[in-house]
Design a protein around this motif. Structure first.
Motif, mmCIF file in Angstrom:
data_model
loop_
_atom_site.group_PDB
_atom_site.id
_atom_site.type_symbol
_atom_site.label_atom_id
_atom_site.label_comp_id
_atom_site.label_asym_id
_atom_site.label_seq_id
_atom_site.Cartn_x
_atom_site.Cartn_y
_atom_site.Cartn_z
ATOM 1 N N ALA A 1 66.199 29.324 -30.891
ATOM 2 C CA ALA A 1 66.381 30.158 -29.702
ATOM 3 C C ALA A 1 65.143 31.025 -29.466
ATOM 4 N N GLU A 2 64.620 31.585 -30.538
ATOM 5 C CA GLU A 2 63.431 32.433 -30.418
ATOM 6 C C GLU A 2 62.235 31.630 -29.900
ATOM 7 N N ALA A 3 62.087 30.405 -30.371
ATOM 8 C CA ALA A 3 60.970 29.556 -29.935
ATOM 9 C C ALA A 3 61.085 29.189 -28.451
ATOM 10 N N ALA A 4 62.294 29.207 -27.920
ATOM 11 C CA ALA A 4 62.505 28.817 -26.519
ATOM 12 C C ALA A 4 62.397 29.995 -25.543
ATOM 13 N N MET A 5 62.157 31.185 -26.064
ATOM 14 C CA MET A 5 62.056 32.342 -25.175
ATOM 15 C C MET A 5 60.812 32.206 -24.297
ATOM 16 N N ASP A 6 60.987 32.460 -23.022
ATOM 17 C CA ASP A 6 59.882 32.407 -22.059
ATOM 18 C C ASP A 6 59.238 33.795 -22.039
ATOM 19 N N GLN A 7 58.111 33.938 -22.721
ATOM 20 C CA GLN A 7 57.490 35.257 -22.897
ATOM 21 C C GLN A 7 57.149 35.938 -21.574
ATOM 22 N N LYS A 8 56.663 35.180 -20.624
ATOM 23 C CA LYS A 8 56.330 35.767 -19.316
ATOM 24 C C LYS A 8 57.599 36.286 -18.642
ATOM 25 N N GLY A 9 58.641 35.484 -18.659
ATOM 26 C CA GLY A 9 59.904 35.893 -18.059
ATOM 27 C C GLY A 9 60.530 37.075 -18.767
ATOM 28 N N VAL A 10 60.450 37.096 -20.096
ATOM 29 C CA VAL A 10 61.004 38.214 -20.869
ATOM 30 C C VAL A 10 60.281 39.508 -20.498
ATOM 31 N N GLN A 11 58.968 39.459 -20.395
ATOM 32 C CA GLN A 11 58.213 40.665 -20.048
ATOM 33 C C GLN A 11 58.559 41.145 -18.641
ATOM 34 N N GLU A 12 58.621 40.217 -17.686
ATOM 35 C CA GLU A 12 58.983 40.586 -16.311
ATOM 36 C C GLU A 12 60.389 41.183 -16.261
ATOM 37 N N TYR A 13 61.301 40.586 -16.999
ATOM 38 C CA TYR A 13 62.681 41.069 -17.060
ATOM 39 C C TYR A 13 62.741 42.471 -17.673
ATOM 40 N N ALA A 14 62.070 42.666 -18.804
ATOM 41 C CA ALA A 14 62.068 43.973 -19.467
ATOM 42 C C ALA A 14 61.498 45.049 -18.545
ATOM 43 N N ASP A 15 60.403 44.741 -17.871
ATOM 44 C CA ASP A 15 59.800 45.695 -16.936
ATOM 45 C C ASP A 15 60.750 46.010 -15.786
ATOM 46 N N HIS A 16 61.432 44.976 -15.282
ATOM 47 C CA HIS A 16 62.335 45.157 -14.156
ATOM 48 C C HIS A 16 63.547 46.000 -14.549
ATOM 49 N N VAL A 17 64.132 45.721 -15.703
ATOM 50 C CA VAL A 17 65.285 46.502 -16.162
ATOM 51 C C VAL A 17 64.876 47.964 -16.363
ATOM 52 N N ALA A 18 63.732 48.200 -16.962
ATOM 53 C CA ALA A 18 63.260 49.572 -17.172
ATOM 54 C C ALA A 18 63.091 50.292 -15.840
ATOM 55 N N GLN A 19 62.530 49.602 -14.861
ATOM 56 C CA GLN A 19 62.323 50.198 -13.536
ATOM 57 C C GLN A 19 63.668 50.527 -12.871
ATOM 58 N N VAL A 20 64.598 49.605 -12.900
ATOM 59 C CA VAL A 20 65.901 49.809 -12.266
ATOM 60 C C VAL A 20 66.657 50.949 -12.944
ATOM 61 N N LEU A 21 66.640 50.989 -14.278
ATOM 62 C CA LEU A 21 67.329 52.063 -14.988
ATOM 63 C C LEU A 21 66.669 53.416 -14.733
ATOM 64 N N ARG A 22 65.338 53.428 -14.665
ATOM 65 C CA ARG A 22 64.611 54.660 -14.370
ATOM 66 C C ARG A 22 64.972 55.166 -12.971
ATOM 67 N N GLU A 23 64.980 54.254 -11.987
ATOM 68 C CA GLU A 23 65.349 54.632 -10.619
ATOM 69 C C GLU A 23 66.782 55.148 -10.555
ATOM 70 N N ASP A 24 67.684 54.518 -11.299
ATOM 71 C CA ASP A 24 69.085 54.936 -11.325
ATOM 72 C C ASP A 24 69.212 56.330 -11.919
ATOM 73 N N LEU A 25 68.484 56.587 -13.011
ATOM 74 C CA LEU A 25 68.519 57.898 -13.651
ATOM 75 C C LEU A 25 67.958 58.970 -12.722
ATOM 76 N N VAL A 26 66.832 58.693 -12.088
ATOM 77 C CA VAL A 26 66.208 59.664 -11.180
ATOM 78 C C VAL A 26 67.149 59.975 -10.019
ATOM 79 N N ALA A 27 67.839 58.969 -9.501
ATOM 80 C CA ALA A 27 68.770 59.184 -8.392
ATOM 81 C C ALA A 27 69.950 60.062 -8.806
ATOM 82 N N LYS A 28 70.317 60.003 -10.081
ATOM 83 C CA LYS A 28 71.467 60.775 -10.558
ATOM 84 C C LYS A 28 71.093 62.186 -10.997
#
Length: 143
Positions: free
Chosen positions: A107-134
């Protein structure tokens, strides 16, 4: 090249994916037919993992760069904000179907590193925006 934190996050996601596939398989689900898992949900932000075989994904509109990375078994991470899809990221792509996944290392070998990084950045951004709004400044406090 991913740093240690990115490697550890990809490993954590690989572990989650491996265990989700195992759990689905143990419950009698046809894991190669596709399924989904909803690991995180609030009224404002939700994350969903979509497990898709290649034949299903190739029928969907997506950027050519993503289509080139699609394997026999794939996991897309969907990020939703206020019940609207904010983004979808290819985080796992394996040349083997989910039914042939036998170890966390596979499973680890099949991880798409580019996609994982984009996903991690996106989740951080969305959670940050949600926190700031609250968190609004207290306008009633005298200066």
């Amino acid at each position: 090249m991913p740093n240690e934190e990115e490697k550890s996050y990809a490993y954590s996601l690989a572990s989650d994916i491996f265990h989700m596939v195992e759990s689905a398989r143990e419950s009698g689900l046809d894991v190669d037919g596709g399924f989904q898992n909803d690991p995180f949900s609030t009224p404002d932000v939700a994350i969903k993992y979509l497990f898709y075989p290649k034949k299903d994904l190739m029928q969907l509109p997506m950027p050519a760069g993503v289509k080139k990375r699609i394997g026999a078994a794939n996991v897309l991470a969907q990020v939703s904000k206020h019940e609207k899809i904010a983004g979808i990221h290819l985080i796992y792509s394996s040349p083997k179907p989910f039914s042939k996944l036998k170890s966390l290392e596979e499973a680890e070998a099949a991880m798409d590193q580019k996609g994982v990084q984009e996903y991690a950045d996106h989740v951080a951004q969305v959670l940050r925006e949600d926190l700031v709004a609250k968190v609004k400044p207290d306008t009633d406090t005298p200066q």
